[in-house]
Design an enzyme around this catalytic site. Structure first.
Site, PDB file in Angstrom:
ATOM      1  N   LYS A 144       0.824  -1.316  -0.003  1.00 17.53           N
ATOM      2  CA  LYS A 144       0.054   0.056   0.138  1.00 17.53           C
ATOM      3  C   LYS A 144       0.802   1.143  -0.095  1.00 17.53           C
ATOM      4  O   LYS A 144       1.981   1.202  -0.024  1.00 17.53           O
ATOM      5  CB  LYS A 144      -0.973   0.114   1.171  1.00 17.53           C
ATOM      6  CG  LYS A 144      -2.048  -1.219   1.101  1.00 17.53           C
ATOM      7  CD  LYS A 144      -2.834  -1.354   0.121  1.00 17.53           C
ATOM      8  CE  LYS A 144      -3.713  -2.434  -0.414  1.00 17.53           C
ATOM      9  NZ  LYS A 144      -4.287  -3.398   0.417  1.00 17.53           N
TER      10      LYS A 144
HETATM   11  C1  LIG Z   1      -5.320  -4.223   0.568  1.00 20.25           C
HETATM   12  C2  LIG Z   1      -6.731  -4.093   0.488  1.00 20.25           C
HETATM   13  C3  LIG Z   1      -7.599  -4.512   1.733  1.00 20.25           C
HETATM   14  C4  LIG Z   1      -7.424  -5.479   2.781  1.00 20.25           C
HETATM   15  O1  LIG Z   1      -6.221  -4.665   3.609  1.00 20.25           O
HETATM   16  P1  LIG Z   1      -5.221  -5.795   4.659  1.00 20.25           P
HETATM   17  O2  LIG Z   1      -4.781  -4.656   5.365  1.00 20.25           O
HETATM   18  O3  LIG Z   1      -4.375  -6.238   3.743  1.00 20.25           O
HETATM   19  O4  LIG Z   1      -6.150  -6.674   5.319  1.00 20.25           O
HETATM   20  C5  LIG Z   1      -8.892  -4.438   1.585  1.00 20.25           C
HETATM   21  N1  LIG Z   1      -9.540  -3.698   0.428  1.00 20.25           N
HETATM   22  C6  LIG Z   1      -8.597  -3.396  -0.551  1.00 20.25           C
HETATM   23  C7  LIG Z   1      -9.303  -2.559  -1.693  1.00 20.25           C
HETATM   24  C8  LIG Z   1      -7.340  -3.669  -0.459  1.00 20.25           C
HETATM   25  O5  LIG Z   1      -6.608  -3.160  -1.597  1.00 20.25           O
END
Ligand SMILES: *Cc1c(COP(=O)(O)O)cnc(C)c1O
Length: 362
Positions: A182
């Site tokens: 992210k």
């Molecule tokens: C990464 C992501 C998640 C989940 O986040 P985590 O921290 O990996 O549990 C949820 N929704 C979207 C759109 C994502 O890209």
């Protein structure tokens, strides 16, 4: 090998971690986590923020706090998204209803949602994929009219705005993720933001066993342990301080790919307003993504096909959803490829990758 993605951190993170450990911090969430929440409030303009273990349970926590936890409660979710979006609804005990995305933004819109509304629909989970979104004001108005709660899965939209307002601040609540790929990362991590004090008070309790605070065993509500840790917050604080630079570089990387590949007619770009959007991955639509991926792999360049249309996946087969209802999700999944997108990429590497892509289509 140039990987499709790898995290970037520097001396600031290492120094901050050393200082924290030298200070005999308690590792679990405390002052550093509160500081990171303050930074997120400042960046997003949101009044309240609670860090949560990750971006999946942060969405489930939001649903819990809203009382959307019964199997008959329906939550609208895009059929083209990271699988955590619908699965967070299942984790909360409610029912995700997959709807198709819009051709321009590949996000859900009032038009794609409307045919799926029932008397049981309680909420809409909008996902700003790769920092993009449609007309959020129209979506807010639609949800108000239909008496639906708008939850924003903004996991891919940290540092992205719509009409100058941070994504995640349009609905009742916005959820972020700080997992490895992210915009900033603390390995794992999530956060909820909202301006609703009562709702956020519930969130605070749910994430901490339902108690008022640590060390006091009086339970106000059913709760769990979805907390974060100061160990992670130390890294997050060092990263969030570099957000302006990280945002700019991500936009520059995206623009450099676009400029370099503008004459390749096989490549379709989704409309991306780089004044507002901070793309997380460099995403392209191409005729045969697997062939391009294989070609790049030979050149030691990593790429990754998009998510599948979720209704095609085994766990959702029993829902008997029909391809006819999801043409845009299917098209997106069939043509999408993520190119190398790490902040570690140099301009020279981007140019080299683009040269290979041009030669593939020549
Ligand atoms: C990464 C992501 C998640 C989940 O986040 P985590 O921290 O990996 O549990 C949820 N929704 C979207 C759109 C994502 O890209």
């Amino acid at each position: 090998m140039i990987p499709q993605f790898e995290p970037l951190y520097g001396d600031e993170e290492k120094q901050a971690m050393k200082e924290y450990l030298d200070s005999d911090g308690w590792l679990t969430e405390f002052r550093k986590t509160r500081e990171l929440e303050d930074e997120i409030k400042a960046l997003t303009g949101s009044q309240y923020c609670w860090m949560i273990a990750n971006g999946t349970v942060s969405l489930a926590t939001a649903l819990y706090a809203l009382g959307i936890t019964n199997p008959e409660d329906e939550v609208i979710v895009p059929n083209f998204t990271m699988v955590a979006s619908p699965n967070s609804v299942l984790l909360a005990g409610a029912k995700p209803v997959l709807v198709d995305v819009d051709e321009k933004t590949r996000c859900i819109t009032p038009e794609t949602i409307e045919p799926h509304l029932t008397a049981q629909t309680k909420a809409v989970m909008h996902v700003s994929l790769n920092g993009r979104c449609g007309d959020m004001d129209a979506l807010v108005e639609f949800c108000d009219e239909k008496n639906l709660v708008l939850i924003e899965d903004a996991a891919q939209a940290f540092g992205s705005f719509h009409n100058g307002k941070h994504i995640g601040t349009f609905g009742k609540t916005g959820s972020f993720s700080f997992s490895m790929p992210k915009i900033i990362t603390t390995g794992q991590g999530g956060a909820l933001i909202s301006d609703d004090e009562t709702f956020m008070d519930k969130v605070r309790h749910i994430r901490d066993f339902g108690r008022e605070r640590g060390g006091i065993d009086v339970y106000e509500t059913i709760g769990f342990n979805f907390k974060y840790s100061d160990l992670q917050a130390v890294i997050g604080l060092a990263q969030i301080k570099k957000m302006p630079k990280r945002i700019q570089r991500r936009r520059d990387i995206f623009k450099r790919y676009q400029d370099n590949l503008k004459d390749v007619t096989e490549i379709e770009w989704l409309e991306t307003d780089l004044e507002n959007t901070t793309p997380w991955f460099v995403d392209v639509l191409v005729p045969d993504p697997a062939a391009l991926q294989a070609f790049l792999k030979e050149k030691e360049i990593g790429a990754r096909p998009f998510y599948p249309a979720l209704h095609t996946q085994a766990p959702y087969n029993e829902w008997n959803l029909s391809d006819e209802d999801y043409p845009v999700s299917l098209d997106t999944a069939a043509r999408g490829l993520w190119l190398p997108s790490s902040l570690k990429l140099t301009d020279e590497q981007i140019d080299e990758i683009c040269e290979h892509i041009r030669s593939f289509y020549a």
